[in-house]
Design a protein around this motif. Structure first.
Motif: not given
Ligand SMILES: Nc1ncnc2c1ncn2[C@@H]1O[C@H](COP(=O)(O)OP(=O)(O)O)[C@@H](O)[C@H]1O
Ligand SMILES: [Mg+2]
Lengths: 401, 213
Positions: A70, A72, A93, A96-97, A124
């Motif tokens: 993801n 990170l 972002d 990751r969602r 989100l």
């Protein structure tokens, strides 16, 4: 290593798979210019809809490998695709969602309620209010927490196990095809851990996500994994196979050492409670008249009855002498632990649980925590004896040839 | 003394209002500055010693001296008062904001990132609410202190109750000297207590029940 062709992600199984395939292609991550990389040219295909467990000694690169999925952490070289799409082609972002992320202890935000924590990612993603509320209810139900009771609690008002359940619910919130977990059950006691593992398996059997889970516990890997990836230093693959194959045919000495000896005992982790011949125990539903219940219990020559709620979930296990009223009462102590186990729990779990149970048996539950039967100590040991006998027979046959 | 106060009630009310207004505005400004600096300092660890130095040494500089130093630069009136009060107000908030933001566990920040929150969202929805109780405690200290500093700022002809104190001091031995100084001082103490009460109530409503003591 060879990488297999990416298969289409939609029709990979007999039941509907909502997961997506993940492919590592020669992925390398160096934290510094000198020295060997933390992850050195890892190539790997994680099939859609399966649970793949990453295990290996501390510092071998499990977490680094996981976090590259993801973004990170970004790899130094190589590519990772989810459902055929390069993760680096997406905004981090946004990516990751769409990928669930669950870490040790649940990592809930302490200033937000359970519902707010779960609602974060859907928020989100700008879901509308009604959809979010419904989703939170659904998820709390799924992880076995009563929405009305727990929705508005704060994390500090929950036990460790409950927090971890909410953590899982939060990871599932936006219905992501892929869920990443980093030692998710590391921070809870063994009995709770076993329960959480059972629940994860039961959730997975419904949802069919692609789950990548890091653990340092080989027993957990054997229990949960459809496949296990055993890593050595620098994320070198020692073996990547099904638990059965790893136990019966360890690829090398490293795997043998890591899995440990006593594979007869290890096979306790491979055999599921659903394979045990369950005893039909007398059941009663809360609110039912006591008379017929006692009759049924006597007919079955049983001194106790399992009490179920309206949704057939076990809530109590009482001696018939305690049934003195008109109707079967709801349990006095709501929070009392019945020590029931999921039908996908291992024999290992069953034996552990019996040690703390008041009866020489353990209640087995199925889908959505519904009652299935009782696994007695006799039934479990009978199965183990039969298995060992069969294994010995097979060994003898093999030796003769 | 009662007569003294009654005679000057409108002036007293006006000065009280000015005093509180100056303090509230300066503290607000100071909060924004201090939290911003604290965020910078906690994200770029190398800056931390600088912030620590400023917030501990800053408080030891006498406010009257600072005011004196500033007069040649910004002249007399409201501006130097605002500058001095804001400077002192920012120090306790800065110190607490750094502590508060550092107290947010790395695990939670990583969770936030892993869920797809950008740095701004993470700050607004995770870091600030979690650090808020500590920041608010700093804000209360800062407000109390600023009520006093604002009185001294009147030396530069700033607004507020400080004017009366200096009037009193200038006329020592005179008829109303004590009345001027005492009334202003008591008014400042009472107003400071009221502001503190207000901040406590604010805390009730703005600190999540999940983290309040
Ligand atoms: N942020 C980092 N900076 C430098 N080195 C790191 C960092 N994170 C991990 N490492 C190193 O990379 C190696 C793999 O770490 P990690 O992926 O966390 O292992 P595991 O999860 O298997 O315990 C270790 O040697 C660790 O010291
Ligand atoms: Mg790790």
């Amino acid at each position: 290593m060879t990488t297999t062709e990416p298969t289409p992600t939609t029709d990979a199984g007999p039941e509907s798979v909502s997961g997506a395939e993940i492919v590592f292609d020669q992925v390398t991550k160096s934290y510094s210019a000198q020295g060997k990389p933390a992850v050195d040219s890892l190539s790997l295909t994680i099939p859609a809809g399966q649970i793949v467990m990453f295990v290996g000694p501390s510092g071998c690169g499990k977490t680094t490998s996981l976090k590259m999925i993801n973004r990170l952490i970004d790899p130094t070289s190589g590519t990772i695709t989810i459902g055929g799409k390069d993760v680096r082609s997406q905004d981090p972002d946004d990516l990751r969602r769409q990928v669930g992320y669950v870490i040790q202890g649940g990592s809930l935000f302490p200033h937000m309620t359970v519902a707010q924590n779960i609602a974060l990612v859907p928020g989100l993603l700008r879901w509308d209010k009604k959809r979010i509320t419904d989703r939170v209810e659904e998820l709390l139900d799924l992880v076995g927490l009563d929405p009305v009771r727990y929705r508005d609690r704060f994390p500090r008002e929950l036990s460790g196990g409950q927090q971890q359940r909410v953590g899982v619910a939060r990871g599932l919130a936006a219905d992501p095809p892929v869920i990443l977990m980093d030692e998710p059950f590391g921070a809870v006691d063994p009995i709770t851990r076993q329960r959480l593992q059972d629940e994860l398996m039961s959730i997975q059997s419904e949802l069919k996500k692609t789950i990548v889970c890091v653990t340092h516990d080989i027993d957990e890997a054997i229990k949960l994994g459809d496949r296990i990836l055993i890593l050595q230093e620098h994320a070198q693959i020692a073996q990547y196979d099904t638990p059965e194959a790893i136990l019966s045919a360890p690829a090398n000495e490293f795997v043998e050492d890591f899995v440990g000896s006593g594979s007869a005992l290890k096979s306790l982790s491979l055999t599921r409670v659903e394979e045990v011949e369950l005893t039909e125990w007398t059941t009663a539903t809360v609110g039912e008249p006591v008379g017929p219940v006692l009759e049924r219990a006597r007919a079955a020559r049983q001194k106790s009855v399992v009490v179920l709620d309206q949704r057939r979930r076990p809530v109590d296990w009482v001696n018939i002498r305690a049934l003195t009223g008109e109707t079967v009462p709801a349990p006095v102590d709501e929070a009392r632990d019945l020590h029931q186990i999921d039908h996908r729990a291992t024999l290992n779990d069953a034996l552990d649980t019996m040690l703390v149970s008041a009866y020489a048996g353990v209640i087995v539950t199925g889908r959505r925590d519904q009652y299935v039967g009782v696994a007695t100590f006799e039934a479990v040991t009978a199965l183990i004896t039969a298995r060992n006998e069969a294994a010995r027979q097979a060994q003898e046959d093999a030796d003769e040839q | 003394m009662l007569e003294f106060v009654l005679d000057r009630a409108p002036d007293l009310a006006y000065r009280s209002f000015q005093h509180v207004s100056l303090v509230v505005q300066c503290v607000l400004l100071a909060t924004v500055i201090a939290v911003a600096v604290a965020l910078l300092v906690t994200t770029v660890p190398r800056l931390k010693p600088v912030a620590n130095f400023v917030s501990s040494v800053g408080l030891t500089v006498p406010s009257l001296a600072l005011l004196g130093l500033m007069l040649p630069v910004v002249g007399i009136g409201t501006l130097p008062s605002v500058a001095v009060v804001t400077f002192y107000a920012a120090l306790p908030i800065l110190r607490n904001a750094v502590v508060g933001l550092e107290g947010v566990s790395g695990n939670l920040l990583e969770s936030a990132r892993g869920m797809g929150m950008n740095p701004l969202l993470t700050f607004l929805r995770v870091q600030l609410p979690l650090a808020w109780p500590v920041i608010l405690a700093g804000l209360r200290v800062s407000t109390q202190m600023s009520m006093g500093v604002a009185a001294i700022a009147a030396y530069a002809l700033g607004p507020g109750l400080g004017g009366w104190i200096f009037t009193g001091l200038a006329q020592i031995g005179g008829q109303n000297a004590v009345n001027y100084a005492l009334t202003a001082t008591i008014a400042i103490v009472v107003l400071a207590l009221l502001l503190d009460l207000l901040l406590r109530v604010l805390g009730r409503f703005t600190i999540s029940r999940g983290i309040s003591a």
